[in-house]
Design a protein around this motif. Sequence first.
Motif, PDB file in Angstrom:
ATOM      1  N   ARG A  86     -13.536   0.421  10.051  1.00  0.00           N
ATOM      2  CA  ARG A  86     -12.641  -0.323   9.176  1.00  0.00           C
ATOM      3  C   ARG A  86     -12.594   0.349   7.799  1.00  0.00           C
ATOM      4  O   ARG A  86     -13.545   0.946   7.362  1.00  0.00           O
ATOM      5  CB  ARG A  86     -13.045  -1.793   9.042  1.00  0.00           C
ATOM      6  CG  ARG A  86     -13.391  -2.445  10.338  1.00  0.00           C
ATOM      7  CD  ARG A  86     -12.235  -3.113  11.044  1.00  0.00           C
ATOM      8  NE  ARG A  86     -11.505  -4.017  10.192  1.00  0.00           N
ATOM      9  CZ  ARG A  86     -10.194  -3.900   9.978  1.00  0.00           C
ATOM     10  NH1 ARG A  86      -9.499  -2.964  10.550  1.00  0.00           N
ATOM     11  NH2 ARG A  86      -9.573  -4.754   9.201  1.00  0.00           N
ATOM     12  N   TYR A 111       4.175   0.551   6.739  1.00  0.00           N
ATOM     13  CA  TYR A 111       5.144   0.397   5.657  1.00  0.00           C
ATOM     14  C   TYR A 111       4.422   0.276   4.321  1.00  0.00           C
ATOM     15  O   TYR A 111       3.204   0.141   4.280  1.00  0.00           O
ATOM     16  CB  TYR A 111       6.022  -0.842   5.924  1.00  0.00           C
ATOM     17  CG  TYR A 111       6.572  -0.819   7.327  1.00  0.00           C
ATOM     18  CD1 TYR A 111       7.572   0.091   7.680  1.00  0.00           C
ATOM     19  CD2 TYR A 111       6.031  -1.632   8.327  1.00  0.00           C
ATOM     20  CE1 TYR A 111       8.023   0.176   8.987  1.00  0.00           C
ATOM     21  CE2 TYR A 111       6.482  -1.556   9.635  1.00  0.00           C
ATOM     22  CZ  TYR A 111       7.478  -0.652   9.957  1.00  0.00           C
ATOM     23  OH  TYR A 111       7.914  -0.550  11.250  1.00  0.00           O
ATOM     24  N   GLU A 148       1.299   4.082   1.369  1.00  0.00           N
ATOM     25  CA  GLU A 148       0.944   4.928   2.511  1.00  0.00           C
ATOM     26  C   GLU A 148       2.186   5.684   2.941  1.00  0.00           C
ATOM     27  O   GLU A 148       3.295   5.340   2.553  1.00  0.00           O
ATOM     28  CB  GLU A 148       0.470   4.054   3.671  1.00  0.00           C
ATOM     29  CG  GLU A 148      -0.830   3.333   3.382  1.00  0.00           C
ATOM     30  CD  GLU A 148      -1.361   2.628   4.615  1.00  0.00           C
ATOM     31  OE1 GLU A 148      -2.150   3.251   5.328  1.00  0.00           O
ATOM     32  OE2 GLU A 148      -0.999   1.471   4.855  1.00  0.00           O
ATOM     33  N   ARG A 156       0.857  -1.190   0.000  1.00  0.00           N
ATOM     34  CA  ARG A 156       0.000   0.000   0.000  1.00  0.00           C
ATOM     35  C   ARG A 156       0.888   1.234   0.000  1.00  0.00           C
ATOM     36  O   ARG A 156       1.844   1.322   0.767  1.00  0.00           O
ATOM     37  CB  ARG A 156      -0.896   0.043   1.262  1.00  0.00           C
ATOM     38  CG  ARG A 156      -1.923  -1.060   1.289  1.00  0.00           C
ATOM     39  CD  ARG A 156      -2.835  -0.929   2.509  1.00  0.00           C
ATOM     40  NE  ARG A 156      -3.511  -2.189   2.731  1.00  0.00           N
ATOM     41  CZ  ARG A 156      -4.212  -2.498   3.824  1.00  0.00           C
ATOM     42  NH1 ARG A 156      -4.333  -1.610   4.788  1.00  0.00           N
ATOM     43  NH2 ARG A 156      -4.790  -3.672   3.955  1.00  0.00           N
TER      44      ARG A 156
HETATM   45  P1  AMP Z   1      -6.260  -3.890   7.312  1.00  0.00           P
HETATM   46  O1  AMP Z   1      -6.031  -4.822   6.164  1.00  0.00           O
HETATM   47  O2  AMP Z   1      -6.077  -2.455   6.933  1.00  0.00           O
HETATM   48  O3  AMP Z   1      -7.492  -4.177   8.073  1.00  0.00           O
HETATM   49  O4  AMP Z   1      -5.070  -4.161   8.322  1.00  0.00           O
HETATM   50  C1  AMP Z   1      -4.955  -5.306   9.104  1.00  0.00           C
HETATM   51  C2  AMP Z   1      -3.679  -5.212   9.908  1.00  0.00           C
HETATM   52  O5  AMP Z   1      -2.564  -5.141   9.025  1.00  0.00           O
HETATM   53  C3  AMP Z   1      -3.568  -3.948  10.737  1.00  0.00           C
HETATM   54  O6  AMP Z   1      -4.177  -4.141  11.982  1.00  0.00           O
HETATM   55  C4  AMP Z   1      -2.078  -3.769  10.858  1.00  0.00           C
HETATM   56  O7  AMP Z   1      -1.567  -4.573  11.904  1.00  0.00           O
HETATM   57  C5  AMP Z   1      -1.564  -4.290   9.549  1.00  0.00           C
HETATM   58  N1  AMP Z   1      -1.300  -3.194   8.585  1.00  0.00           N
HETATM   59  C6  AMP Z   1      -2.181  -2.553   7.794  1.00  0.00           C
HETATM   60  N2  AMP Z   1      -1.559  -1.623   7.030  1.00  0.00           N
HETATM   61  C7  AMP Z   1      -0.247  -1.686   7.357  1.00  0.00           C
HETATM   62  C8  AMP Z   1       0.923  -0.997   6.915  1.00  0.00           C
HETATM   63  N3  AMP Z   1       0.874  -0.068   5.962  1.00  0.00           N
HETATM   64  N4  AMP Z   1       2.109  -1.324   7.475  1.00  0.00           N
HETATM   65  C9  AMP Z   1       2.196  -2.279   8.433  1.00  0.00           C
HETATM   66  N5  AMP Z   1       1.130  -2.966   8.885  1.00  0.00           N
HETATM   67  C10 AMP Z   1      -0.073  -2.680   8.345  1.00  0.00           C
END
Ligand code: AMP
Length: 421
Positions: free
Chosen positions: A257, A121, A114, A112
């Motif tokens: 979310r 990351y 970001e 991603r």
């Molecule tokens: P999500 O898919 O956005 O629901 O994220 C699930 C989990 O992935 C989060 O709770 C974080 O622990 C981890 N996560 C999401 N985005 C990142 C990122 N850019 N860098 C590191 N960990 C991430």
Amino acid sequence: MEVQAIRGFNDVLPEEIGRWQFVEKTARKVFEGFGFSEIRIPILERTELFSRGIGEATDIVEKEMYTFTDRSGNSLTLRPEATASMARAYLEHQLYNFDSMAKLYCIGPMFRYERPQKGRYRQFYQVDAEVFGVENPMVDAELIAMLIHFLKSVGLERLELQLNTLGDRACRPKYREGLKKYLEGKVSQLCEDCRRRLESNPLRILDCKVETCKQAIADAPKVTDFICSECQNHFDRVKEYLEAAGLSYVLNPRMVRGLDYYTRTAFEVVSYQLGSQNAVAGGGRYDNLFQEIGGKEIPGIGFAIGMERLISLLPEGGEFVKHPDLFVAALGEASFKEAYRIVNQLHLEGIRAELDYEGKSLKSQMRRADKLKSRYTLILGQEELNRGKALLRNMGTKSQEEIPMGDGFLNQLKDKISTID
Ligand code: AMP
């Protein structure tokens, strides 16, 4: 100039890898115990899988995807998450023909675009688990119970399970309208992004981190004021089953979310040891995702754990770093040949053994054995060879003993180094 890695893309170095392997091994063991099977999906997918699945008006699709056109003119995207790909694979291979319920997990990198910071990351790893084909709230609770059990199994403590419901296709639009109406009276307090979100995705305003937006939503209507009786009933039963499993939770009506596909149950596990990026894992139910990506109506629920964040919570070094069991220090041509033979034999039997390849002095070989934190060193100088005895040194206790080099030498050596002192 030296070529360096891309910002937000990390190397996982040998000194850290023990903790990664431990987490992966524990995930496999726990998940398989709960009846899940591993699936491996590609890192690259057609862009439309994510734009349709995750939703056009989400941060991920709007501004975080690594999308490019390949040499044949196809728009492709590095996967920003695994759920949509897993759902695609389930449909494409008609896994529902085998059993209407599928429990799948996968481990791998996500991408991603970001802003990189601690815990965030551009390439990061997730452990994902998904259950397709069942709507029963028992499954929601069971999946959450597996997540908590896994996090405890790797040694995490002081975690908080946050829970919310997001309604479904019938009631969420009403909430969306109610929220929008409320926030329209607060436009002047909203950040630029949230003003845009007011039209495209007002729910996202609820988890905006900008202070004025947080104030604007302080008294905003809650989803629970709007949800239909089916969703309320589903939510109540999820809570009942969580309680029956002995799990405590905190209701967080602001947790929405980031992905459009979630319906009903949404959850996050946070650790207050983590600072601002405090979510270790998050997930939820998504009963419309399959339809969005062109399939039939199949319910699903899943979660993703962030590996980097999880690993940052594990205790430092220690047991996760692997050290040689034995370092063979040799001197002179004949000894080296013997050392090579011994080390080779031990490798075939899965014993971590090392030797020096550079013809260094015995002293510097001993220094290296120390630096590598080898448990034992076998000294094989010319003198030892002449006497037909090798000297085995326990690097922890510094005690030494001789082992005769004839028949049965290797077995004796193995016996000595496999005893735990
Ligand atoms: P999500 O898919 O956005 O629901 O994220 C699930 C989990 O992935 C989060 O709770 C974080 O622990 C981890 N996560 C999401 N985005 C990142 C990122 N850019 N860098 C590191 N960990 C991430």
